[in-house]
Scaffold this motif. Structure first.
Motif, mmCIF file in Angstrom:
data_model
loop_
_atom_site.group_PDB
_atom_site.id
_atom_site.type_symbol
_atom_site.label_atom_id
_atom_site.label_comp_id
_atom_site.label_asym_id
_atom_site.label_seq_id
_atom_site.Cartn_x
_atom_site.Cartn_y
_atom_site.Cartn_z
ATOM 1 N N VAL A 1 15.171 -15.162 18.055
ATOM 2 C CA VAL A 1 15.041 -16.616 18.146
ATOM 3 C C VAL A 1 14.539 -17.397 16.728
ATOM 4 N N THR B 1 13.717 -15.930 14.052
ATOM 5 C CA THR B 1 14.365 -15.652 12.578
ATOM 6 C C THR B 1 15.238 -16.967 12.500
ATOM 7 N N ARG B 2 15.833 -17.452 13.218
ATOM 8 C CA ARG B 2 16.961 -18.534 13.093
ATOM 9 C C ARG B 2 15.926 -20.036 13.003
ATOM 10 N N LEU B 3 14.545 -20.015 13.198
ATOM 11 C CA LEU B 3 13.937 -21.189 12.885
ATOM 12 C C LEU B 3 13.102 -21.021 11.624
ATOM 13 N N TRP C 1 12.886 -11.359 9.772
ATOM 14 C CA TRP C 1 12.428 -10.208 10.759
ATOM 15 C C TRP C 1 11.207 -9.617 10.785
#
Length: 352
Positions: free
Chosen positions: A28, A30-32, A36
């Motif tokens: 989650v 990483t989408r913000l 990684w």
């Protein structure tokens, strides 16, 4: 102690589950805006620490049990505990972000780390509430197992009390019949009455030594039956004949003590005793397919009371079989015009 901390394998499984949670949170994050490696560097230590913080949900769930607490109490305590735990996690997150920002490798991501703090707090609240729900479920499962254990203990105590009561019925019934037989011989055959007293004393001694055991080998039960028949043969002489066919493989099968004695007593008292010429009691015992088959047959008069299969001795045997073996054992009664037959079918267990 917390049940998870009590065993190493449980703790290992618990931490493995939190590792999965860490990977999901990292996905989650990483989408913000984080990579990684940056996400795992932030969340892996925090999840490891928070995993132990969430163990406190066990004590919250025990302090405010669902059965005795109102919905408002449960909701208020859950919200308060989740806020406290998540605030602690938030403080650890800020401290860890400061540490990561001071390193050369993660210094460029310091600002992006700071942006994740609100998400971390919200995730901490949800994770603690999830841990609390799991602990409530574990407590419910534990309560169900405890109730099942108490029910099983109650059933065992009830069965034991029933077996003791049934055993207590046997001795007075047999003793009453034996004393009547001795009384009948006193005038006609004094020496036979004395011999019968000696045999009766030996039988009662053997009975006392075996009746305290829950089960005995069939060979010992047959020895008791022989002692009883020796007593009765003093009274009936040649009128009482025994035809035995015993499968040696069945000798080790465990049966309740004094299981055969009421059946044989019934065959003598309500069968042989009512016939002027006497007769033959046939006992067939075999073992097959893990079960023991016992068949007892005796002659009887047409209007004998034995033709009505509801006497105390037969009922005693039926109830003891049901209490000891449940539905795995059966008892069948066949009352013919001149023959009476009882068949027992029970599991054959041994000491080996």
């Amino acid at each position: 102690m917390h049940p998870i901390l009590g065993r190493a394998e449980r703790l290992a499984a618990y931490l493995a589950a939190w590792l999965v949670v860490c990977v999901l949170l990292a996905a989650v994050v990483t989408r913000l805006g984080l990579g990684w490696i940056e996400a795992l560097a932030l969340l892996l230590p925090l999840c490891l620490v928070y995993a132990f913080v969430c163990l406190s949900a066990w004590y919250v769930s025990r302090a405010v049990p669902l059965r005795t607490s109102s919905v408002l109490q449960v909701l208020a305590s859950s919200a308060l505990a989740a806020s406290i735990a998540s605030s602690l996690w938030l403080g650890l997150t800020q401290a860890w972000v400061t540490v990561l920002g001071a390193t050369a490798a993660f210094a460029p991501a310091a600002e992006r780390y700071a942006q994740q703090i609100p998400f971390v707090f919200a995730a901490g609240v949800l994770l603690f509430l999830l841990a609390l729900a799991v602990h409530y479920a574990l407590l419910a499962f534990e309560a169900a197992r405890e109730a099942e254990r108490r029910q099983l203990e109650l059933e065992l105590l009830t069965r034991d009390a029933e077996l003791r009561a049934l055993r207590a019925q046997i001795d007075p019934h047999f003793l009453y019949n034996s004393l009547n037989s001795i009384s009948a011989l006193t005038a006609s055959d004094p020496s036979g009455a004395r011999r019968m007293c000696v045999l009766l004393g030996g039988f009662l001694r053997d009975t006392l030594s075996l009746s305290s055991r829950e089960r005995i080998p069939l060979a010992e039960e047959l020895a008791l039956a022989d002692s009883f028949l020796s007593i009765e043969q003093v009274r009936f002489g040649a009128r009482l004949q025994i035809d035995r066919r015993i499968d040696e493989a069945s000798a080790a099968c465990l049966v309740p003590p004094l299981l055969l004695q009421p059946l044989i007593e019934n065959a003598v008292t309500h069968g042989i005793a009512g016939l002027l010429e006497g007769g033959v009691i046939r006992l067939d015992i075999s073992r097959r397919n893990g079960h023991c088959s016992i068949r007892l047959e005796n002659p009887c008069e047409t209007d004998s009371r034995q033709a009505r299969p509801g006497g105390m001795g037969l009922d005693n045997v039926r109830r003891r079989l049901a209490a000891t073996f449940g539905r795995d054992a059966s008892m069948e009664i066949h009352a013919g015009a001149e023959q009476f037959r009882v068949e027992l079918y029970l599991p054959c267990t041994t000491d080996e």
